[in-house]
Write an enzyme that holds these catalytic residues in place. Structure first.
Site, short mmCIF file in Angstrom:
data_model
loop_
_atom_site.label_atom_id
_atom_site.label_comp_id
_atom_site.label_asym_id
_atom_site.label_seq_id
_atom_site.Cartn_x
_atom_site.Cartn_y
_atom_site.Cartn_z
N CYS A 214 0.86 -1.11 -0.27
CA CYS A 214 -0.02 0.14 0.09
C CYS A 214 0.82 1.26 0.05
CB CYS A 214 -0.82 0.17 1.19
SG CYS A 214 -0.28 0.19 2.86
N ALA B 12 3.27 1.71 2.95
CA ALA B 12 4.18 0.75 2.64
C ALA B 12 5.62 1.29 1.84
CB ALA B 12 4.14 -0.66 2.14
N ARG C 97 12.57 -4.89 6.00
CA ARG C 97 13.10 -4.61 4.60
C ARG C 97 14.50 -5.00 4.62
NH1 ARG C 97 11.74 -2.84 -0.10
NH2 ARG C 97 13.41 -1.19 -0.17
N HIS D 261 5.84 6.26 -2.84
CA HIS D 261 7.10 6.80 -2.94
C HIS D 261 7.09 8.23 -3.50
CE1 HIS D 261 7.77 2.40 -4.66
NE2 HIS D 261 8.15 2.54 -3.47
#
Lengths: 468, 547
Positions: free
Chosen positions: B59, B62, B93, B193
């Protein structure tokens, strides 16, 4: 930077949770669904929830885990998620051909007021035409923890049980419903073989012992085999008795009480059977139940042998345990049973920490359990996080940490060995097979704890030793 | 491995699509493309995920908190929402970081969450958030605190930006800023992003002039230091005499971001996640960007040469060539040993927004063929190259993501190269603001698939039988259960680094271990008539039995 934690006190911790010791309800609900045969689960909300939870499961269970999402977009968040949900269901049916679909809501759906029970009529229509059973529950993450979600979905499944005649009791086998709590697939397998040895016929709800810890495939399996069938869930309404593990969590949500209400099946709630005494308690209770219902029970030699081997292991290693202190963290029921087990092998559970909010009475119960063994200095922290644990450790340094992988940072910081147990275990293999319950589980755990203590002493010894 | 050509692949595509309801079919058939000879061939990408199809996508939150801001060590990231989101993005991550001094701030192992409860949803969570920010400040005195909104926050209307502003003013020595990255925004983590890029540009970039000094100053954009990749690249650049002012955002510090406008060139690794910042730095400060790729030994050499070409300095060019020559000795000798064992094998890659392209370099070096590739959250320009930009239609999901209006800075705009200089460099083969995507590297008849579903994965594997499948952890165990070796390209299966020359060597060995593992031979027991018995001790038993 590593010393800052001693400036935090739990009272000031109202604002932020720093390194939580709990996660959200949809995760628990999804796991419960994995224990129902032929099922798929859809999380109603943003797709990130399904992706994060899959990612989390997969790194613990090391199995494929499919969880669908109704993939809300910004528009869906404004205008409602009905269309997405039904599209999602349609696509799941086409691709997976499931017998059961579980629907759990997420924060997003709950915050905009989506209620799956609004859609009951539409779901019934699909259920009829496609021969599918729907199970649904609300699991907003701002209510409770992953355990809440797990039990709510289990309870929702238990609603399918139908009252029935006890016509098939003629074989003198005790018929039980067992709600095993959120234990590992290895635990479920262990408990299943235990009741089998005892000659009890039990339905486990949920049972993800195969679906979340399966073997290699000869052909692609959209839905892995295993799990409790809907047929067997329905028949749970004809059992003699329900047994539920988790005496703390069951006060908030008890799937066994659904059967009590709907099918008039009495229930008993027991602590997770970790350790000799808790397993004795379980087996003794099973014996009493068998007597009560006029059934036979086979307290076999095999079982006696397991118990006796466990005692032997306790005796062999007791000198390594005596005087040792441990910090235990995780779900409240896990912490309670683990602490009780530690006490019985002679390790002091100096710190017990859970992220769950539990009552003062329940905190007292954990303390009393430990006090009973003569350990009176235990700190019990509820509604706490790993910074609270670190702070407690500074006050009362343990020799061992016992809990999931999330405690590794603490273990590393203080140089305390971590014995991994519970969920999630992401930095070691075999978390899915880890058995804590029953005599065999305690046997394995005892060896591991003893070896961890020995390894530490061996490494710290100026001479080292290779033989005991 | 089956041979593939356009016709065979088109047939296979038809079989794969057959299972879909008509609405899904219409959509997916545009996202599953068989590469053909048409230079204008297109793919559909960055569109909504079909509900109920098991997507690998995450999503917006994230992408923003987990991917872009996650690797920065000295910003305290507070997740404003219920506990799950923060918990799932806590150390999952595998990006690494190394503070410049032993006591340098590093909050990466911490997961701050407001852990919203029922009453916060009903009455609002602003008070709780203020307390959490205050607490984080009191304990750590960080130079920056970032707030990330989760789904319910956007719905109940907590004004995180106003609170950020208020707290920033209150503290005076701590930058506080918020990200409205609610999970339902956009169609994948890609939206996150973009939001991360915007806010970092708005609140951080250009706030410090204390950047690293040097003759050849660059920023590395879109390198997240998974498995220590950024460390390898940093080492290479340093040995070449190139100064790295900032990395977005592997092994980064907020100080680096703040001074990134003092660099003279932006080098983009992951085009998808970070091209926005590159574009904005170009417009506002006049820093040009080039696409580079440090995955693959040849690609790394090419990237270093591109940087040297940009600075047009003889000494730098010489040093770069020396470093490449030194590194290639090790690369060549390992390749000589391993390539005979990997030559001719095949792979599929479905991952990320750039890795499915970058890693093809490493497979080429091993003599392996790519059968299919695609991104999880890429856009058309990541597939077709930036030529696609003019024909990308803005849909409702993308329109909702803020597009910052950036203009040349009245004082600090300083074009590092004139248009003439750029044109001259272009003549020599150095392209600015250009990325061709994976398209030119994909052979005809191969599959290019956006946001691949579980069903498509299963069919492709069954029919094309690749020797290796690359994706993420969510796909890993399903692939392995089908008897196909699998390599994770998100978290590297806890291995790596794979960047640069040292990383390439790690990769060659890793792929050898993976595709030539003996474990797959054990599938099937001998009494089922499917297994084969190997090993001299078994032979001996068998021979004796026969006697």
């Amino acid at each position: 930077m590593e010393n800052i934690t001693n400036k935090i006190s739990p009272d000031e911790n109202a604002g932020a949770v720093v390194n939580a010791c709990k996660t959200c309800a949809p995760l628990g609900a999804s796991l419960a669904m994995k224990g129902i045969a032929g099922s798929m689960c859809i999380l109603h909300g943003s797709q990130g929830c399904a992706t994060y939870i899959r990612r989390y499961f997969i790194s613990h269970f090391r199995e494929p885990v499919d969880i669908a999402s109704s993939s809300f977009s910004e528009n869906t968040a404004v205008f409602g998620g009905k269309e997405n949900l039904f599209n999602g269901i349609k696509n799941i049916i086409k691709k997976y051909n499931p017998k059961v679909i579980g629907i759990a809501t997420t924060c997003l759906a709950e915050t905009i007021g989506e209620d799956i029970s609004f859609y009951v009529k539409e779901l019934e229509k699909i259920a009829e035409s496609e021969n599918i059973t729907f199970i649904h529950t609300d699991t907003a993450a701002y209510k409770g923890t992953h355990i809440t979600g797990f039990l709510k979905m289990t309870a929702a499944a238990a609603k399918l049980a139908e009252p029935q005649e006890l016509s098939y009791v003629s074989d003198k086998k005790l018929k039980l419903n067992i709600f095993p709590w959120m234990v590992s697939p290895g635990d479920i397998r262990g408990l299943k073989s235990l009741v089998k040895v005892l000659g009890i016929s039990a339905t486990f709800l949920p049972d993800y012992s195969q679906t979340m810890d399966g073997g290699a495939w000869s052909k692609y399996e959209a839905i892995p085999k295993g799990g409790t069938t809907i047929d067997n869930i329905k028949k749970m309404g004809g059992a003699n008795h329900s047994l539920e593990f988790g005496i703390i969590s069951s006060e908030a949500c008890s799937p066994a009480s659904i059967l009590e209400e709907n099918c008039n099946i009495p229930k008993s709630v027991l602590p997770l059977p970790i350790g000799l005494r808790a397993t004795d308690l379980l087996i003794n209770h099973l014996k009493e139940l068998a007597e009560e219902y006029g059934c036979e029970i086979n307290l076999s030699e095999e079982l006696q042998d397991d118990r006796s081997r466990l005692l032997d292991a306790y005796a062999d290693a007791h000198k390594y345990f005596s005087g040792t202190k441990a910090a235990v963290y995780g779900e409240a029921d896990f912490v309670l049973s683990m602490a009780s087990y530690l006490c019985e092998i002679g390790i002091e559970p100096a710190i017990c920490m859970t992220g769950e909010k539990i009552s003062l009475k329940q905190i007292e119960m954990i303390k009393e359990t430990i006090n009973h063994f003569g350990f009176t200095e235990t700190t019990v922290l509820a509604d706490s996080d790993f910074t609270n644990l670190d702070e407690a450790i500074l006050e009362n340094m343990p020799d061992l940490l016992i809990g999931n992988s999330k405690g590794y940072k603490t273990a590393r910081k203080f140089g305390i060995p971590l014995v991994r147990a519970g969920f999630p275990i992401q930095d070691r293999f075999g978390g899915q097979r880890l058995q804590l319950t029953g005599y065999k589980g305690a046997q394995r755990l005892t060896d591991e704890i003893a070896n961890t203590i020995i390894a530490k002493r061996q490494a710290a010894s100026p001479v080292g030793y290779m033989s005991m | 491995m089956a041979d593939i050509d356009i016709k065979k692949s088109e047939n296979l595509k038809e079989q794969v699509m057959d299972k879909y309801p008509s609405k899904v079919l219409k959509k997916r058939s545009k996202q599953v493309v068989v590469k053909n000879t048409d230079p204008e061939q297109r793919i559909q990408a960055n569109v909504r995920t079909v509900p109920g199809i098991i997507t690998q996508r995450g999503c917006c939150y994230a992408g923003c908190k987990g991917v872009v801001l996650g690797p920065t060590r000295d910003i305290i990231n507070i997740t404003h929402g219920p506990i799950g989101c923060g918990f799932y993005s806590w150390l999952t991550r595998r990006n690494q970081t190394k503070p410049e001094t032993p006591d340098g701030a590093n909050y990466m192992q911490y997961c701050f969450s407001t852990d919203m409860q029922d009453q916060n949803i009903v009455f609002g969570g602003e008070k709780l958030l203020r307390e959490a920010i205050q607490e984080a400040y009191d304990i750590f005195h960080p130079s920056a605190i970032a707030i990330f909104s989760t789904c319910p926050v956007g719905l109940i209307g907590d004004d995180i930006h106003a609170i950020a502003k208020e707290m920033k003013e209150k503290f005076g020595d701590c930058n506080v800023f918020g990200f409205s990255c609610e999970g339902y925004k956009g169609v994948s983590q890609s939206a996150g992003h973009h939001i991360a890029n915007n806010q970092i540009f708005k609140h951080v970039v250009g706030t410090s002039e204390n950047g690293r000094k040097g003759k050849f100053k660059i920023n590395l954009l879109g390198e997240y230091n998974i498995g220590g990749d950024a460390f390898v690249i940093e080492n290479l650049l340093e040995r070449c005499g190139i100064t790295l002012v900032s990395t977005f955002s592997g092994n980064s510090s907020i100080e680096h971001f703040a001074a990134c406008h003092t660099a003279d060139l932006n080098c983009i690794m992951c085009h998808r996640s970070i091209n926005y910042v590159a574009e904005m730095l170009d417009t506002k400060y006049g820093i040009p960007w080039i696409k580079i790729n440090f995955i693959g030994a040849k690609a790394s050499a090419k990237s270093l040469r591109k940087i040297a070409a940009y600075f047009e300095d003889e000494e730098l060019t010489k040093r770069v060539e020396e470093v490449i020559a030194e590194e290639m000795v090790g690369v060549d000798s390992v390749l000589e040993e391993i390539r005979p064992k990997t030559e001719g094998k095949s792979a599929m890659l479905f991952v990320g927004g750039s890795r499915a392209h970058h890693y093809q370099e490493l497979f080429k070096e091993l003599g392996m063929k790519i059968l299919a590739a695609g991104y999880e959250f890429g856009h058309r320009d990541d597939y077709e190259g930036r030529r696609a930009l003019s024909t990308i239609k803005l849909d409702a999901d993308t329109r909702n993501i803020e597009e910052l209006k950036v203009e040349p800075d009245p004082e600090q705009y300083n074009p590092r190269k004139t248009e003439e200089e750029k044109a001259a460099l272009k003549e020599k083969g150095l392209e600015f603001s250009e990325y061709e995507g994976m398209w030119p590297d994909m052979p005809e008849g191969t599959f290019i698939i956006d946001d691949i579903s579980q069903h498509e994965t299963e069919k492709l594997i069954k029919e094309l039988k690749p020797d290796l499948f690359c994706a993420g952890i969510k796909e890993k165990y399903a692939i392995q259960k089908m008897g196909v070796p699998m390599k994770q390209l998100h978290s590297y299966d806890y291995g790596g680094p794979f960047a640069g020359f040292a990383g390439a060597i790690n990769w060659y060995r890793e792929i050898d271990r993976t595709v030539n593992s003996k474990v797959w031979q054990l599938v099937g027991a001998p009494w089922e008539g499917t297994g084969k018995l190997h090993g001299s001790f078994i032979k001996k038993v068998l021979v004796e039995e026969e006697k």
